[in-house]
Design a protein around this motif. Structure first.
Motif, PDB file in Angstrom:
ATOM      1  N   LEU A   1       0.860  -1.178   0.000  1.00 54.07           N
ATOM      2  CA  LEU A   1       0.000   0.000   0.000  1.00 54.07           C
ATOM      3  C   LEU A   1       0.897   1.229   0.000  1.00 54.07           C
ATOM      4  N   MET A   2       0.603   2.194  -0.875  1.00 53.59           N
ATOM      5  CA  MET A   2       1.416   3.396  -0.979  1.00 53.59           C
ATOM      6  C   MET A   2       0.526   4.628  -0.850  1.00 53.59           C
ATOM      7  N   LEU A   3       0.907   5.528   0.053  1.00 55.87           N
ATOM      8  CA  LEU A   3       0.224   6.810   0.223  1.00 55.87           C
ATOM      9  C   LEU A   3       1.274   7.907   0.090  1.00 55.87           C
ATOM     10  N   LYS A   4       0.977   8.927  -0.720  1.00 49.58           N
ATOM     11  CA  LYS A   4       1.926  10.030  -0.889  1.00 49.58           C
ATOM     12  C   LYS A   4       1.199  11.346  -0.727  1.00 49.58           C
ATOM     13  N   GLY A   5       1.826  12.249  -0.001  1.00 49.20           N
ATOM     14  CA  GLY A   5       1.305  13.608   0.121  1.00 49.20           C
ATOM     15  C   GLY A   5       2.310  14.570  -0.473  1.00 49.20           C
ATOM     16  N   GLY A   6       1.830  15.489  -1.285  1.00 47.34           N
ATOM     17  CA  GLY A   6       2.726  16.450  -1.914  1.00 47.34           C
ATOM     18  C   GLY A   6       2.234  17.872  -1.735  1.00 47.34           C
ATOM     19  N   LEU A   7       3.184  18.783  -1.611  1.00 48.00           N
ATOM     20  CA  LEU A   7       2.884  20.200  -1.476  1.00 48.00           C
ATOM     21  C   LEU A   7       3.957  20.959  -2.242  1.00 48.00           C
ATOM     22  N   ASN A   8       3.539  21.934  -3.028  1.00 52.14           N
ATOM     23  CA  ASN A   8       4.484  22.756  -3.776  1.00 52.14           C
ATOM     24  C   ASN A   8       4.076  24.212  -3.629  1.00 52.14           C
ATOM     25  N   TYR A   9       5.006  25.027  -3.174  1.00 53.04           N
ATOM     26  CA  TYR A   9       4.770  26.463  -3.048  1.00 53.04           C
ATOM     27  C   TYR A   9       5.741  27.161  -3.992  1.00 53.04           C
TER      28      TYR A   9
END
Length: 192
Positions: free
Chosen positions: A69-77
């Motif tokens: 199981l793979m969960l990814k969170g991404g944020l780009n400013y």
């Protein structure tokens, strides 16, 4: 509301799924993408007009011998170097299941299916200039190296086909379908 609860229960069930007795090595990993942050200054040196600060965190858990199981969170400013009041924010979570056909656990080649959501907002001064929403289903390919020290190195790339909605500051909508990257990077982290 019911669909959201069903998805939450499904993800919780996958997370609580007992590890197979045949899986060797650690069953969980958390890692951070190091490639995209390194590319930010490089792209700036080659004429990119935007500074960007990306953060991608990936969590993985073995749910069966060859499934993860793979969960990814991404944020780009990001902000424009010529006009600092021109900036944007991207938030992009991803969930998927990766199949490791040749190795059990968190090691070796893998192929996976994933679901992706992206929210992007472009600001000019204090008002929202435009917003973008994107959902996609995609495929992921990668290779993981599990080192003896408990460090994991994960090379990954994925494309997805999805639905886009662009909304400008006046509320006008533009919709369409596209094929875009859903995940890419070199993730480095720890197994436990």
């Amino acid at each position: 509301m019911k669909k959201g609860n069903m998805i939450l229960v499904f993800l919780l069930a996958l997370w609580l799924w007992p590890l197979s007795s045949h899986a060797q090595g650690p069953g969980k990993a958390i890692s951070v993408d190091v490639f995209l942050p390194l590319m930010s200054p490089v792209s700036f040196l080659y004429g990119e007009t935007m500074y960007f600060v990306p953060l991608n965190i990936k969590y993985q858990q073995v749910i069966a011998d060859h499934l993860v199981l793979m969960l990814k969170g991404g944020l780009n400013y990001s902000w424009d170097k010529r006009n600092t009041s021109d900036r944007s924010v991207d938030v992009y979570p991803l969930a998927g299941v990766d199949w490791h056909p040749f190795h059990a656990g968190l090691e070796g080649f893998y192929a996976g299916l994933s679901g992706f959501f992206n929210y992007s907002a472009h600001y000019y001064n204090t008002r929202v200039d435009y917003r973008n929403y994107r959902t996609a289903l995609g495929c992921t390919l990668g290779w993981q190296f599990l080192l003896r020290s408990g460090i994991i190195i994960d090379l990954t790339f994925g494309l997805g086909y999805g639905y886009n909605v662009d909304v400008d500051s006046k509320g006008a909508k533009k919709t369409g379908y596209s094929v875009d990257e859903t995940i890419a990077g070199v993730f480095v982290g720890f197994c436990f």
